[in-house]
Write a protein that holds these residues in place. Structure first.
Motif, PDB file in Angstrom:
ATOM      1  N   PHE A   1       7.325  53.307  63.110  1.00 22.70           N
ATOM      2  CA  PHE A   1       6.265  52.832  62.234  1.00 22.70           C
ATOM      3  C   PHE A   1       5.621  53.915  61.375  1.00 22.70           C
ATOM      4  CE2 PHE A   1       6.005  49.799  65.926  1.00 22.70           C
ATOM      5  CZ  PHE A   1       6.643  48.770  65.270  1.00 22.70           C
ATOM      6  N   LYS A   2       6.192  55.102  61.288  1.00 23.93           N
ATOM      7  CA  LYS A   2       5.527  56.153  60.509  1.00 23.93           C
ATOM      8  C   LYS A   2       5.518  55.861  59.008  1.00 23.93           C
ATOM      9  CE  LYS A   2       9.476  59.282  60.427  1.00 23.93           C
ATOM     10  NZ  LYS A   2       9.935  60.594  60.834  1.00 23.93           N
ATOM     11  N   ASN A   3       6.462  55.113  58.473  1.00 25.02           N
ATOM     12  CA  ASN A   3       6.491  54.782  57.049  1.00 25.02           C
ATOM     13  C   ASN A   3       6.201  53.308  56.787  1.00 25.02           C
ATOM     14  OD1 ASN A   3       7.160  57.410  56.262  1.00 25.02           O
ATOM     15  ND2 ASN A   3       9.313  57.059  56.721  1.00 25.02           N
ATOM     16  N   HIS A   4       5.565  52.626  57.717  1.00 25.96           N
ATOM     17  CA  HIS A   4       5.255  51.204  57.550  1.00 25.96           C
ATOM     18  C   HIS A   4       4.160  51.033  56.491  1.00 25.96           C
ATOM     19  CE1 HIS A   4       4.029  47.107  58.565  1.00 25.96           C
ATOM     20  NE2 HIS A   4       5.255  46.989  59.067  1.00 25.96           N
ATOM     21  N   PRO A   5       4.246  49.971  55.673  1.00 19.27           N
ATOM     22  CA  PRO A   5       3.236  49.761  54.625  1.00 19.27           C
ATOM     23  C   PRO A   5       1.805  49.588  55.162  1.00 19.27           C
ATOM     24  CG  PRO A   5       5.087  48.254  54.319  1.00 19.27           C
ATOM     25  CD  PRO A   5       5.324  48.989  55.585  1.00 19.27           C
ATOM     26  N   ASP A   6       1.673  49.025  56.388  1.00 20.20           N
ATOM     27  CA  ASP A   6       0.338  48.877  56.982  1.00 20.20           C
ATOM     28  C   ASP A   6       0.036  50.114  57.826  1.00 20.20           C
ATOM     29  OD1 ASP A   6      -2.020  48.098  58.142  1.00 20.20           O
ATOM     30  OD2 ASP A   6      -1.163  46.413  59.257  1.00 20.20           O
ATOM     31  N   PRO A   7      -0.849  50.997  57.357  1.00 26.09           N
ATOM     32  CA  PRO A   7      -1.100  52.243  58.095  1.00 26.09           C
ATOM     33  C   PRO A   7      -1.805  52.030  59.439  1.00 26.09           C
ATOM     34  CG  PRO A   7      -2.595  52.079  56.234  1.00 26.09           C
ATOM     35  CD  PRO A   7      -1.648  50.918  56.138  1.00 26.09           C
ATOM     36  N   THR A   8      -2.413  50.861  59.648  1.00 27.74           N
ATOM     37  CA  THR A   8      -3.097  50.628  60.921  1.00 27.74           C
ATOM     38  C   THR A   8      -2.154  50.157  62.021  1.00 27.74           C
ATOM     39  OG1 THR A   8      -3.636  48.328  60.374  1.00 27.74           O
ATOM     40  CG2 THR A   8      -5.237  50.017  59.708  1.00 27.74           C
ATOM     41  N   LEU A   9      -0.944  49.784  61.654  1.00 25.51           N
ATOM     42  CA  LEU A   9      -0.004  49.261  62.647  1.00 25.51           C
ATOM     43  C   LEU A   9       0.335  50.309  63.701  1.00 25.51           C
ATOM     44  CD1 LEU A   9       1.766  46.900  63.561  1.00 25.51           C
ATOM     45  CD2 LEU A   9       3.574  47.836  62.133  1.00 25.51           C
ATOM     46  N   ARG A  10       0.610  51.518  63.261  1.00 23.52           N
ATOM     47  CA  ARG A  10       0.966  52.577  64.216  1.00 23.52           C
ATOM     48  C   ARG A  10      -0.215  52.881  65.138  1.00 23.52           C
ATOM     49  NH1 ARG A  10       3.270  58.256  62.173  1.00 23.52           N
ATOM     50  NH2 ARG A  10       1.105  58.834  62.103  1.00 23.52           N
ATOM     51  N   THR A  11      -1.420  52.905  64.605  1.00 25.85           N
ATOM     52  CA  THR A  11      -2.600  53.179  65.425  1.00 25.85           C
ATOM     53  C   THR A  11      -2.815  52.082  66.465  1.00 25.85           C
ATOM     54  OG1 THR A  11      -3.587  54.256  63.520  1.00 25.85           O
ATOM     55  CG2 THR A  11      -5.061  53.694  65.305  1.00 25.85           C
TER      56      THR A  11
ATOM     57  N   VAL B   1      -0.147  52.401  69.229  1.00 25.59           N
ATOM     58  CA  VAL B   1      -0.486  53.489  70.159  1.00 25.59           C
ATOM     59  C   VAL B   1      -1.605  53.045  71.102  1.00 25.59           C
ATOM     60  CG1 VAL B   1      -1.485  55.808  70.295  1.00 25.59           C
ATOM     61  CG2 VAL B   1       0.371  55.356  68.703  1.00 25.59           C
ATOM     62  N   ALA B   2      -2.567  52.289  70.601  1.00 21.17           N
ATOM     63  CA  ALA B   2      -3.654  51.791  71.452  1.00 21.17           C
ATOM     64  C   ALA B   2      -3.117  50.840  72.514  1.00 21.17           C
ATOM     65  CB  ALA B   2      -4.707  51.101  70.598  1.00 21.17           C
ATOM     66  N   PHE B   3      -2.213  49.931  72.132  1.00 14.25           N
ATOM     67  CA  PHE B   3      -1.633  49.007  73.109  1.00 14.25           C
ATOM     68  C   PHE B   3      -0.834  49.749  74.178  1.00 14.25           C
ATOM     69  CE2 PHE B   3      -1.594  45.684  69.544  1.00 14.25           C
ATOM     70  CZ  PHE B   3      -2.844  45.207  69.907  1.00 14.25           C
ATOM     71  N   ILE B   4      -0.086  50.744  73.755  1.00 13.85           N
ATOM     72  CA  ILE B   4       0.688  51.534  74.721  1.00 13.85           C
ATOM     73  C   ILE B   4      -0.244  52.313  75.642  1.00 13.85           C
ATOM     74  CG2 ILE B   4       2.299  53.464  74.950  1.00 13.85           C
ATOM     75  CD1 ILE B   4       3.637  52.386  72.377  1.00 13.85           C
ATOM     76  N   SER B   5      -1.346  52.791  75.113  1.00 14.96           N
ATOM     77  CA  SER B   5      -2.311  53.520  75.941  1.00 14.96           C
ATOM     78  C   SER B   5      -2.889  52.623  77.026  1.00 14.96           C
ATOM     79  CB  SER B   5      -3.428  54.083  75.068  1.00 14.96           C
ATOM     80  OG  SER B   5      -2.898  55.009  74.147  1.00 14.96           O
ATOM     81  N   PHE B   6      -3.189  51.361  76.694  1.00 13.45           N
ATOM     82  CA  PHE B   6      -3.661  50.432  77.720  1.00 13.45           C
ATOM     83  C   PHE B   6      -2.578  50.185  78.774  1.00 13.45           C
ATOM     84  CE2 PHE B   6      -6.856  49.053  74.514  1.00 13.45           C
ATOM     85  CZ  PHE B   6      -7.966  49.359  75.276  1.00 13.45           C
ATOM     86  N   TYR B   7      -1.346  50.103  78.336  1.00 12.45           N
ATOM     87  CA  TYR B   7      -0.226  49.959  79.276  1.00 12.45           C
ATOM     88  C   TYR B   7      -0.157  51.167  80.211  1.00 12.45           C
ATOM     89  CZ  TYR B   7       4.604  50.751  80.717  1.00 12.45           C
ATOM     90  OH  TYR B   7       5.723  51.053  81.432  1.00 12.45           O
ATOM     91  N   LEU B   8      -0.328  52.361  79.652  1.00 10.09           N
ATOM     92  CA  LEU B   8      -0.245  53.570  80.471  1.00 10.09           C
ATOM     93  C   LEU B   8      -1.403  53.679  81.462  1.00 10.09           C
ATOM     94  CD1 LEU B   8       1.021  56.162  77.849  1.00 10.09           C
ATOM     95  CD2 LEU B   8       2.306  55.084  79.699  1.00 10.09           C
TER      96      LEU B   8
END
Length: 93
Positions: free
Chosen positions: A34-44, A47-54
């Motif tokens: 997702f580093k070049n995705h048009p929506d810049p908030t998608l990657r953030t 990462v937040a969802f993965i952090s909750f998983y972790l």
């Protein structure tokens, strides 16, 4: 694989295959995908969802993983069970 799942080698294979790369690997995938995705908030958000998983992964690893490593067949004189001898990089001590 042909290993007894309750032997020391069988428990080592089970712990490595259950929890292998469960922590940092999803973060690397999100960054690469997702580093070049048009929506810049998608990657953030990803990462937040993965952090909750972790947050749930770490206690699960230390509780369930310990249960895998404990030898339940060993007679411990009424004690709960002893963790297996754990050596570095699969070398036998």
């Amino acid at each position: 694989v042909g290993l007894n799942p309750f032997s020391e080698a069988g428990r080592e294979v089970r712990i490595c295959s259950t929890f292998a790369n469960a922590g940092p690997l999803p973060l690397l995938f999100v960054d690469a995908l997702f580093k070049n995705h048009p929506d810049p908030t998608l990657r953030t958000r990803a990462v937040a969802f993965i952090s909750f998983y972790l947050l749930a992964w770490s206690p699960l690893f230390w509780n369930y993983g310990y249960g895998i490593l404990v030898d339940k067949t060993e007679d411990t004189g009424g004690k709960k069970g002893q963790p297996m001898e754990y050596s570095s990089l699969g070398t036998q001590s």
